[in-house]
Enzyme design. Structure first.
Site, PDB file in Angstrom:
ATOM      1  NE  ARG A  87      -0.137   2.244  14.901  1.00 31.72           N
ATOM      2  CZ  ARG A  87      -1.060   1.311  14.583  1.00 31.72           C
ATOM      3  NH1 ARG A  87      -0.876   0.452  13.613  1.00 31.72           N
ATOM      4  NH2 ARG A  87      -2.197   1.280  15.279  1.00 31.72           N
ATOM      5  CD  GLU A  90       0.789   5.093  10.062  1.00 33.36           C
ATOM      6  OE1 GLU A  90      -0.242   4.424   9.926  1.00 33.36           O
ATOM      7  OE2 GLU A  90       0.985   5.827  11.044  1.00 33.36           O
ATOM      8  CB  SER A 113      24.445  -0.365   4.011  1.00 33.32           C
ATOM      9  OG  SER A 113      24.469  -1.768   3.845  1.00 33.32           O
TER      10      SER A 113
END
Lengths: 146, 146, 146, 146, 146, 146, 146, 146, 146, 146
Positions: A87, A90, A113
């Site tokens: 997830r 995604e 960063s």
């Protein structure tokens, strides 16, 4: 002792002590995500913190040395499979381009960063289902021109 | 009109209007990250919001229809290359397993939803270099047993 | 004890007891697919159910602990090779886009959860060859806008 | 006319006619998932059904010919990215091995056909959130020995 | 005993007995390709045949049980490297599309089953160099519409 | 004219003439699989045969030249997706190692050529469902030692 | 004894005997490249040559049997990494298409066999830096039409 | 004019002139493999040679400029598919490790250059089938230590 | 003793001796990067230097032999994951094409050798954060035409 | 105007003006590598520098706007193929782990930034062959603990 052996030892000790990451983090005075990542072998600890982790979990000094060693950070799958981690992947796929535009519009051409970086997990209770709050905090690094 | 053409039209209109994502978001009453992702074609808007976006950016009604259409969400590279997006991918690689453990320890076995999900970008000014704050907020979904 | 060792122990016990997944499922009061996936290490059981599985299969309590642990769900091949599993993958490839359209037309923009999810297997006898009936049942999750 | 052009024409006609897949399916006397997959170019129709689809959607006879042509079934990504389709892929990854064992225990050594195969979508209303019901129905094919 | 151990035992026994696949096949009344594939662990045998294979090769009954178990069929390389196997892969690449068209023209839209399937190897002597004859025989499965 | 354009022209002419591959093959005195593969651009024809194919399909002489050109043989997917072609790939995966052993036991160390190679398709009528018969015929090439 | 163990034994014996591949090749009356490839497990030797290799290197008869066994030829990386081997891969990438055209112009449509094939290494001394001469010699195989 | 357009122009001119690579090579005083690779866009020519190639093939001066440009050398497939080129790749896979050992035994630790490199094709007539002779000639480059 | 075992032994000895790569490099009269790469098993040492490394680190002579052996250079991941190494990969991705153009403009068509090559690391102190200076020094190799 | 069109325009103008990257860099007061990377579309320029580049190359102001836009940095091949760029990739593969150790020994746990980063190319004349000197200069970023 390598990071893998260190990790097994620390996770076993944590289970034996029945301590949560929050408990350990409070005991050593650091944040739970960072402490967990150091115990998983994905960050190095200063000698001082390493000793505190070992004391807290009642493991011997070899482990402290392994916690101090600089890790080589690798992960198993280019595209993660476990649903929890997928997830997050995604989110990077769906929102990566959007975030780049929104952040660079505010900060200029550069990146957030992942080294000068911290992260926290919070729980937001909600009658319709509790929510996970992840906060990523990274220094903005502008591209240099020369 | 497909999402790609919609996106080009909206980004061009945004440039012409010299509006930031914050400006557009305020005008339509939504969050900048979500508005940007809808204009990039990675989320669908309700007819009402779609109309407001079109009015704000002075584009015609075909665009509104494209904003309302349900997108197929795809991205170009399984492993992103642009340094901004790669750093997010790296965070998932380095901290994914850690986050799974820390979150599941607090919430039980389950995942953070990437669907019932919101995200915000903030700027934290800092004399040593400003910092990007990304906040991910997803409903916790416990695995079902049956 | 990790999930892999747990799985070997449970499959060996199941063979020794000559019980089917249906038998075990009835004994513990859960569904055969879920019980099998928990024994394969792809789902966690509550302590109560874990104990019942162990009693049913006559294995000791360490196994119960391993059944309760939260699994990291991974699989061996991005594209499955075994013909049984490949056929399921092929169905996703051939019908994925179609299903997305048919479901979203009825439910709106969103997904079928694979977490708040159950699945059943049934056998339909047929003189021209018995048929396998797989029923997938997942909560519809609408995309959030914010 | 190839399948891609056919698909664009049919989806445009469907939008123009404001018909759902259910409407078209009723009109031609077939199931919505199959009708949608034929219009997407992933299944061939008999000349008779093809003509009915064209009549229903008011498109001309070239389209019927394209509907009758035998498709080459391909999909874009070995690992799907759109969250709707990915969740189905995830189900195959997480439950594939389990299903193989549960089905073969009942039916013997063999597979569920993806060719002699049908599929239905249903909506189960639920106050806690509606649920999607996918029913896959495939002939069991035993491996031959010779 | 798993399929891998079974395979090593059977191949060692075959070498010790100095029997060819033809010899074993004749002894058990099946075809050489099928017998070899069962001994390699890529097909399951009925209890009866399994016992005959064990008797023929003088190995004990644990092996028979392993021969009866339903295999998970996997192979090492998505693109084979050994020149013998690569040539078969090349034939699929070069002629796959052609075969699809030639077969479907004769049989209609569907596939040749790889499950309800048999295969034979023959040697055709030829003064210019002997020839290998592979015969693949699979049931034609028409796509279903519903 | 390149092979792709040639192929489109020839397949269109074939449809217009309502000829099957068998019809064309009889007319030019070659085998249907080979004729189809030449028209698909995966084999080169001699000038004589090329002319016959053009005459049979009523296309002009540029096509003949393209049929004579030596093709670069490539295919789209390392792992095929169309179910017809995938089944052939699966056969190579499941039986490749077995075939290598069975053939080399009879012929010695070497391969079946995919160059000095022919292939035929036959239909075997069967009340339980017609069967596809593929016959592959390749010269055995022994490895050289030197 | 498998090919891997054979290879370790033979390379150790070669080091102990302080013989070069040229020395061994002369002793057994074959070419150095072929002898090395047989000892590396990438070619099979006749029983006669196998025995000579064993005598030359003072290893026992089990090794001879392993040398005679027909190898499965596999290599570790689809794209080689060691700079020596990568340069050869690069030559195939840069010049492959060119070689196909130059060879087929002279020989007709077909390939250079990698089975009916020999290879030699020579050293050309040169004051500006010695040169490696690789000579590949493969039978030309014309594509068959049928 | 880019290398791709240059290549199409040169190959068309070569066909029109009915010249072989040998003919062109003789006319410009270079080797056929090199001339072909320059015309394919995989090597740059000096202005002088570029002009000779253009004169020989009767094409205009823009082409000469494109021949002189420094190419970016890329190829389509990491693992080649055309059988001619695949056989070369297979040789690298099967013999790469062997060649490294045989060459380094003679020359020391280092590589055969693919840059300071030439290659020739010859035809060896043979009653049992003509043979292709490829000669690769590369400077040996020892690894530096520092 | 293989390179992997050698590497473990040398790194353990280095830790025991509490010597830095700079210390070892000074003691053996070579550069730190090269000495480290030889100890990691990615370069071979001359017998003389190998002996000096062993003396400096107090390890026995078997190690010297392993240091002298010619390595097969391989690395674990085609796309590196550790952030330190990934940043170098990113530099090649972002600047590779630029560097090719800038270098070839100055030197002509050719490459920078990675074999006749040295590399140094320096530290540049800077109040805003110290800087790493990597210097790569490779012989320019012009492409040959022939 | 997108970065790709900008790049074509700038490279064409550079060729027309017969200026080297050094010439342009001197004219705009920046470094050649950076100027080239900005013109290739891999870095953004400030409005001021963008205008100078356009003036130097005599191109109009649209180009300046494109130079100022923040690029999405992507490259074509995960593993580069052109020999010039591949050699750099090979250096990262062969020396990446070594460099990590040598740099972290001097600087502590952290990375060399690829963002706060500059790079220069120099030519070192040498009678045995000129040498390319690449100097990479990146800020050291220590990992944060929190």
């Amino acid at each position: 002792m390598d990071k893998l052996e260190m990790r097994h030892t620390l996770l076993a000790a944590k289970a034996r002590k029945k301590m949560s990451w929050d408990d350990i983090a409070s005991a050593v005075g650091m944040s739970p995500v960072w402490v967990a990542s150091a115990c998983y072998g994905m960050n190095s600890a200063s000698p001082d913190i390493a000793k505190k982790i070992c004391t807290t979990l009642d493991v011997d000094g070899d482990i402290a040395e392994a916690l101090v060693a600089f890790p080589t950070k690798v992960w198993d799958e280019a595209i993660p499979q476990d649903p929890f981690i997928y997830r997050l992947y995604e989110v990077v796929g769906v929102y990566g381009e959007t975030l780049k535009d929104v952040v660079q519009e505010q900060f200029g051409d550069g990146i957030m960063s992942a080294i000068d970086f911290t992260m926290e997990v919070d729980k937001v209770e909600d009658p319709k289902g509790d929510r996970v709050l992840l906060t990523l905090n990274g220094k903005f690094l502008p591209y240099k021109s020369w």
